[in-house]
Design an enzyme around this catalytic site. Structure first.
Site, PDB file in Angstrom:
ATOM      1  N   GLU A 285       0.570  -1.111   0.284  1.00  0.00           N
ATOM      2  CA  GLU A 285       0.236  -0.082  -0.085  1.00  0.00           C
ATOM      3  C   GLU A 285       0.860   1.039   0.220  1.00  0.00           C
ATOM      4  O   GLU A 285       1.585   1.989   1.375  1.00  0.00           O
ATOM      5  CB  GLU A 285      -1.252   0.124   1.453  1.00  0.00           C
ATOM      6  CG  GLU A 285      -2.068  -0.975   1.824  1.00  0.00           C
ATOM      7  CD  GLU A 285      -3.505  -0.592   2.090  1.00  0.00           C
ATOM      8  OE1 GLU A 285      -3.176   0.273   2.946  1.00  0.00           O
ATOM      9  OE2 GLU A 285      -4.319  -1.857   1.963  1.00  0.00           O
ATOM     10  N   GLU A 377      -6.065  -7.816  -1.023  1.00  0.00           N
ATOM     11  CA  GLU A 377      -6.312  -7.919   0.502  1.00  0.00           C
ATOM     12  C   GLU A 377      -7.429  -6.588   0.382  1.00  0.00           C
ATOM     13  O   GLU A 377      -7.771  -5.441  -0.381  1.00  0.00           O
ATOM     14  CB  GLU A 377      -5.441  -6.540   1.080  1.00  0.00           C
ATOM     15  CG  GLU A 377      -5.548  -6.667   2.806  1.00  0.00           C
ATOM     16  CD  GLU A 377      -4.454  -5.856   3.344  1.00  0.00           C
ATOM     17  OE1 GLU A 377      -3.369  -5.871   2.973  1.00  0.00           O
ATOM     18  OE2 GLU A 377      -4.977  -4.425   4.063  1.00  0.00           O
TER      19      GLU A 377
END
Ligand code: IDC
Length: 459
Positions: A285, A377
């Site tokens: 991320e 995710e």
């Protein structure tokens, strides 16, 4: 007699021979071994051992046992150092699982070759002392039917258009689970838990979340690389894809870890190049960083992977915690107008159902016809990883992903004390992960979605 023993014991203490005269009840060691054949096929098998230390704490352990049949050979082991001499197998704990307190367990496994039957091993010893606990498990087992299984059916994946496609060049959707951080929850990723994930959950995919910071990879590159490789093998043995996640989070600029990423991916790509089940996720991320900086990182890491493993799918993180930029007030258009200069790649999208709703779903709906997307995710809860399960938003999300054939992995297959965890706190200390008793609300909801038939296309 007792006096004589006491006297001898005193002499022995003086001479440093206490152990020789200690009563058996306080012997320093003892163990229980669960030996389980988890899979068996023509010419080979896979087995796991779970060692429970019934004696005093030890700082290191070596398990030995005898393979009764001359045709059983250890080929490759994990989570320990495995060797075989004649019929004797020696298993030495790896650095990270070598200390065993009283009652503590360690697990390891191996793939073996077989020319005859597969009788269960005998004569288990721990640090040279015969195991006093019961020895369970064994084989042979019936080889499972692997028709319609994820890797067996789909083989080497590739990107075709905006889809993830299988060996028949048909779009496939993989549905699976992400580990929690390997540095914190290794007790949740063992033979029994992955058996349940593959067989009970019918998961297609295991995402291996290797944090780089927060006591992760940067503290022990060799150790974490080896743990990732072990999990790749364990997923492969259960016919699941393995998504190798270089879990960067803080700091948010992946370029901070560029040198580490190159070292890590050069190693895992070379080691796993021959496997069909590996997918690489190069930055979990990115946050607080521009798309052009992420693109620059990707264009330096992708060639390192390609040099070793030319045909694997690679997934690139996106701006704003892999929100396609939406969480930063941007959108997918910055990627569409300036894509990563590479082929056979996909872009990451993440969501947490209680935090990310209609405007994020709209972005995914728009982007899905322009960019290959992979939800590596997501959580059923808020972006903190905790709080209540948002059932209606989760359902809206999963229906959308099903409709668009977008693959996904849920955070997390762990017993972390937070709403996103699929397993109830404390269950990773057990030995049976199947059934509904171990599941949280999130786990039950996600399992009900993942375990439905895949119907992978073959023509
Ligand atoms: C969270 C874990 C939490 C841990 C924290 C540490 O759930 O136990 O303390 O990381 O950084 C992400 C990240 C993922 C987060 C998760 C929930 O990829 O690492 O895990 N999340 O906050 N992005 C959005 C949410």
């Amino acid at each position: 007699m007792r006096r004589l023993m006491a006297l001898l014991a005193t002499f022995a203490t003086v001479l440093g021979l206490t152990a020789l005269f200690s009563p058996v009840a306080s012997a320093a060691s003892g163990c229980k071994v669960d030996y389980t054949v988890t899979n068996q096929w023509q010419g080979g098998f896979q087995a796991g051992v779970k060692v429970t230390n019934l004696g005093d704490p030890v700082s290191g352990w070596t398990l030995k046992f005898t393979m009764p049949d001359g045709g059983q050979r250890v080929v490759q082991g994990w989570s320990a150092t495995w060797s075989q001499s004649g019929s004797t197998v020696t298993v030495a704990g790896a650095g990270w699982n070598s200390a065993l307190g009283t009652g503590a367990t360690a697990e390891a496994g191996f793939v073996g070759s077989l020319t005859g039957a597969n009788p269960k091993p005998t004569a288990f010893t721990l640090n040279g002392v015969a195991c006093t606990g019961s020895v369970d498990g064994g084989g042979p087992t019936t080889p499972p039917d692997d028709s319609g299984t994820p890797v067996g059916t789909n083989g080497q994946l590739h990107v075709c258009g905006v889809h993830l496609c299988n060996q028949y060049d048909k779009p496939v959707q993989l549905r699976g689970m992400s580990t929690h951080g390997l540095q914190w929850f290794s007790q949740c990723h063992n033979a029994a838990s992955l058996d349940a994930l593959a067989n009970d959950w019918k998961s297609d995919l295991l995402r291996i979340a290797m944090y780089v910071q927060e006591d992760g990879y940067e503290t022990d590159p060799a150790g974490f690389t080896s743990r990732v490789n072990s999990l790749v093998d364990m997923a492969e043995a259960r016919d699941m894809y393995a998504l190798i996640d270089f879990h960067t989070l803080t700091p948010g600029d992946p370029n901070y870890n560029l040198a580490r990423a190159k070292t890590f991916f050069a190693s895992v790509a070379a080691r796993n190049a021959g496997k069909k089940n590996v997918i690489y996720e190069i930055a979990n991320e990115p946050n607080g960083v521009s798309w052009s900086a992420i693109k620059s990182y990707a264009e330096q890491v992708i060639p390192v992977i390609r040099a070793a493993d030319p045909d694997a799918v690679i997934i690139v993180g996106t701006r704003g915690w892999s929100s396609l930029g939406v969480s930063d007030g941007s959108s997918e258009s910055e990627i569409i107008s300036n894509p990563v200069n590479a082929t056979n790649i996909m872009y990451t999208f993440h969501f947490y159902a209680a935090s990310h709703k209609d405007n994020y779903r709209a972005a995914v709906s728009r982007a899905a016809s322009r960019l290959p997307l992979f939800v590596t995710e997501f959580g059923t809860v808020s972006a903190t990883g905790g709080g209540a399960v948002d059932r209606s938003s989760t359902t809206a999300w999963l229906d959308l992903l099903d409709q668009l054939d977008i693959s996904y992995a849920n955070w997390t297959f762990s017993d972390a004390p937070e709403g996103s965890a699929a397993l109830r706190p404390g269950t990773c200390g057990g030995s049976d992960y199947s059934g509904s008793g171990v599941l949280t609300e999130s786990g039950a909801l996600i399992k009900s979605r993942i375990s439905t038939p895949d119907n992978f296309p073959t023509s």
